[in-house]
Design a protein around this motif. Structure first.
Motif, PDB file in Angstrom:
ATOM      1  N   TYR A   1      22.166  13.087  -1.591  1.00 13.25           N
ATOM      2  CA  TYR A   1      22.648  14.049  -0.610  1.00 13.25           C
ATOM      3  C   TYR A   1      22.780  13.529   0.674  1.00 13.25           C
ATOM      4  O   TYR A   1      23.789  13.358   1.421  1.00 13.25           O
ATOM      5  N   GLN A   2      21.469  12.638   1.157  1.00 17.49           N
ATOM      6  CA  GLN A   2      21.346  12.168   2.514  1.00 17.49           C
ATOM      7  C   GLN A   2      22.393  11.044   2.470  1.00 17.49           C
ATOM      8  O   GLN A   2      22.998  10.884   3.704  1.00 17.49           O
ATOM      9  N   ALA A   3      22.460  10.361   1.194  1.00 17.66           N
ATOM     10  CA  ALA A   3      23.360   8.961   1.583  1.00 17.66           C
ATOM     11  C   ALA A   3      24.789   9.291   1.598  1.00 17.66           C
ATOM     12  O   ALA A   3      25.587   8.739   2.568  1.00 17.66           O
ATOM     13  N   ILE A   4      25.352  10.489   1.107  1.00 14.75           N
ATOM     14  CA  ILE A   4      26.560  11.020   1.112  1.00 14.75           C
ATOM     15  C   ILE A   4      27.076  11.559   2.493  1.00 14.75           C
ATOM     16  O   ILE A   4      28.006  11.223   3.071  1.00 14.75           O
ATOM     17  N   CYS A   5      25.871  12.289   2.941  1.00 16.41           N
ATOM     18  CA  CYS A   5      26.133  12.696   4.275  1.00 16.41           C
ATOM     19  C   CYS A   5      26.297  11.751   5.296  1.00 16.41           C
ATOM     20  O   CYS A   5      27.110  11.751   6.362  1.00 16.41           O
TER      21      CYS A   5
ATOM     22  N   THR B   1      21.133  22.419  -5.018  1.00 19.54           N
ATOM     23  CA  THR B   1      21.775  23.009  -6.369  1.00 19.54           C
ATOM     24  C   THR B   1      22.271  24.372  -5.981  1.00 19.54           C
ATOM     25  O   THR B   1      23.617  24.658  -6.339  1.00 19.54           O
ATOM     26  N   ASP B   2      21.628  25.049  -5.319  1.00 20.81           N
ATOM     27  CA  ASP B   2      21.999  26.380  -4.910  1.00 20.81           C
ATOM     28  C   ASP B   2      23.300  26.444  -4.044  1.00 20.81           C
ATOM     29  O   ASP B   2      24.249  27.383  -4.228  1.00 20.81           O
ATOM     30  N   ALA B   3      23.276  25.556  -3.277  1.00 24.28           N
ATOM     31  CA  ALA B   3      24.651  25.444  -2.321  1.00 24.28           C
ATOM     32  C   ALA B   3      25.633  25.319  -3.070  1.00 24.28           C
ATOM     33  O   ALA B   3      26.827  25.611  -2.956  1.00 24.28           O
ATOM     34  N   ALA B   4      25.570  24.222  -4.067  1.00 22.70           N
ATOM     35  CA  ALA B   4      26.661  23.578  -4.911  1.00 22.70           C
ATOM     36  C   ALA B   4      27.149  25.014  -5.699  1.00 22.70           C
ATOM     37  O   ALA B   4      28.411  25.193  -5.932  1.00 22.70           O
ATOM     38  N   LEU B   5      26.257  25.634  -6.231  1.00 25.75           N
ATOM     39  CA  LEU B   5      26.675  27.066  -7.201  1.00 25.75           C
ATOM     40  C   LEU B   5      27.390  27.821  -6.241  1.00 25.75           C
ATOM     41  O   LEU B   5      28.116  28.597  -6.837  1.00 25.75           O
ATOM     42  N   ALA B   6      27.166  28.068  -4.787  1.00 23.84           N
ATOM     43  CA  ALA B   6      27.631  28.909  -3.947  1.00 23.84           C
ATOM     44  C   ALA B   6      29.087  28.296  -3.576  1.00 23.84           C
ATOM     45  O   ALA B   6      29.769  28.947  -2.817  1.00 23.84           O
ATOM     46  N   GLY B   7      29.491  27.107  -3.927  1.00 25.32           N
ATOM     47  CA  GLY B   7      30.663  26.629  -3.401  1.00 25.32           C
ATOM     48  C   GLY B   7      30.593  25.645  -2.395  1.00 25.32           C
ATOM     49  O   GLY B   7      31.861  25.078  -1.899  1.00 25.32           O
ATOM     50  N   ASP B   8      29.537  25.173  -1.610  1.00 27.35           N
ATOM     51  CA  ASP B   8      29.577  24.363  -0.688  1.00 27.35           C
ATOM     52  C   ASP B   8      30.100  22.785  -1.025  1.00 27.35           C
ATOM     53  O   ASP B   8      29.663  22.444  -1.882  1.00 27.35           O
ATOM     54  N   ALA B   9      31.143  22.470  -0.126  1.00 27.38           N
ATOM     55  CA  ALA B   9      31.782  21.348  -0.623  1.00 27.38           C
ATOM     56  C   ALA B   9      30.964  20.119  -0.869  1.00 27.38           C
ATOM     57  O   ALA B   9      31.237  19.190  -1.441  1.00 27.38           O
ATOM     58  N   VAL B  10      30.188  19.798   0.325  1.00 25.66           N
ATOM     59  CA  VAL B  10      29.441  18.641   0.243  1.00 25.66           C
ATOM     60  C   VAL B  10      28.277  18.614  -0.852  1.00 25.66           C
ATOM     61  O   VAL B  10      28.150  17.562  -1.437  1.00 25.66           O
ATOM     62  N   ALA B  11      27.595  19.809  -1.233  1.00 21.81           N
ATOM     63  CA  ALA B  11      26.698  19.704  -2.198  1.00 21.81           C
ATOM     64  C   ALA B  11      27.448  19.588  -3.605  1.00 21.81           C
ATOM     65  O   ALA B  11      26.950  19.135  -4.435  1.00 21.81           O
ATOM     66  N   LEU B  12      28.729  20.169  -3.632  1.00 23.70           N
ATOM     67  CA  LEU B  12      29.553  19.964  -4.748  1.00 23.70           C
ATOM     68  C   LEU B  12      29.877  18.695  -4.996  1.00 23.70           C
ATOM     69  O   LEU B  12      29.764  18.135  -6.163  1.00 23.70           O
ATOM     70  N   SER B  13      30.181  17.836  -3.938  1.00 22.17           N
ATOM     71  CA  SER B  13      30.386  16.570  -4.220  1.00 22.17           C
ATOM     72  C   SER B  13      29.300  15.580  -4.417  1.00 22.17           C
ATOM     73  O   SER B  13      29.204  14.667  -5.525  1.00 22.17           O
TER      74      SER B  13
END
Length: 316
Positions: free
Chosen positions: A200-204, A220-232
């Motif tokens: 996550y830190q590297a992609i950011c 994980t929670d952010a991705a499940l909630a639809g956060d674009a960065v977390a999903l990526s």
């Protein structure tokens, strides 16, 4: 009849159970951080079950790391174990230590309906090895080979520590950022709970985002909630896992199938099933056709490592 004890000890949790009639009984999960040693944790478990020292017939522990010699040092926790001291302290005549992913592999022989989901359709060739791979506190990799007559050989290894493979320019850039931070980049460096945060830190950094999350659970929670960065990040995690799993299948000749295990992937199972894992898994150039018909399953069974330790005792 006196019981045996089986254990599955990872970097974060230690699972214990009594083994009677080829079944698990009285499963307990203890945090390794709460105890100074495996002996102390097992003593607490035995006290809870009302079992005195000397009453066990045998102990089989699945442990995270390479097994050899008298002393074992756990890869991802502060625990250490001496076979001689262990047997003396707990008054055990027979202690069997096996690699945790050897136990996990043996546990795959006891899977029941409803304890796995199909990721890639196919038919397992039981004359060939199967791969067992799973991100958790670290990245475990094991293999399983049928010997016939309901006997199995689990081959231990440290495949989680191979170099992280890359398949395109973006993945190379991600790996380079991580390498600048920590040096050598193993598969486990990214494909683990802590590795998810590092990814996550590297992609950011690569995409110019300010990091907002600090733990695997938050990502994980952010991705499940639809956060674009977390999903990526989750998508890239799944793709890296596909590349590592595919490399292992080619190395093993693993047409016996692939079992995805561990504590990380089930937390976002639906995202994983929709991810690019399958594409990266078979992305091997002229050898891509080798993967046609190789089945892949996501295992959701809770105590496969414990069951595998029991199977190891049974086979011994």
């Amino acid at each position: 009849m006196k019981p045996a004890l089986v254990g599955d000890i990872g970097g974060t949790n230690a699972r214990f159970a009594l083994w009677r009639d080829n079944q698990l009984h009285h499963v307990r999960v203890l945090a390794t951080a709460d105890y100074t040693s495996p002996e102390q944790a097992i003593a607490a478990y035995l006290d809870e079950q009302g079992i005195a020292r000397g009453e066990l017939t045998a102990v089989c522990l699945a442990v995270a790391g390479p097994v050899h010699g008298d002393e074992f040092r756990f890869t991802n926790s502060h625990w250490r174990l001496s076979r001689q001291a262990f047997c003396k302290t707990l008054q055990v005549e027979r202690l069997q230590l096996i690699n945790d992913f050897s136990a996990m592999a043996l546990g795959m022989t006891r899977l029941q309906e409803g304890e796995f989901r199909v990721v890639c359709e196919g038919e397992a060739d039981l004359s060939r090895p199967a791969l067992v791979i799973g991100p958790g506190t670290g990245l475990g990799v094991g293999s399983l080979l049928s010997l016939g007559d309901q006997r199995w050989l689990a081959l231990p290894g440290e495949g989680g520590h191979v170099d992280l493979p890359v398949g395109n320019a973006r993945e190379a850039a991600i790996r380079q950022l991580i390498e600048l931070e920590i040096g050598h980049v193993s598969a486990e460096t990214v494909l683990s709970g802590g590795g998810l945060v590092r990814l996550y830190q590297a992609i950011c950094a690569l995409d110019g985002h300010a990091p907002a999350f600090k733990s695997p659970a938050e990502i994980t929670d952010a991705a499940l909630a639809g956060d674009a960065v977390a999903l990526s990040v989750i998508e890239q995690f799944c793709r890296f896992l596909g590349r590592v799993a595919g490399n292992n299948v080619l190395t093993l000749g693993g047409r016996g199938g692939v079992y995805i295990v561990g504590g990380v992937i089930p937390r976002f199972a639906e995202l994983f099933l929709r991810s690019g894992f399958a594409g990266s898994f078979a992305d091997k150039g002229c050898m891509s056709g080798y993967f046609k018909g190789v089945p892949v399953w996501l295992v959701t069974a809770e105590f496969s490592g414990l069951l595998g330790a029991g199977v190891a005792l049974q086979q011994a």
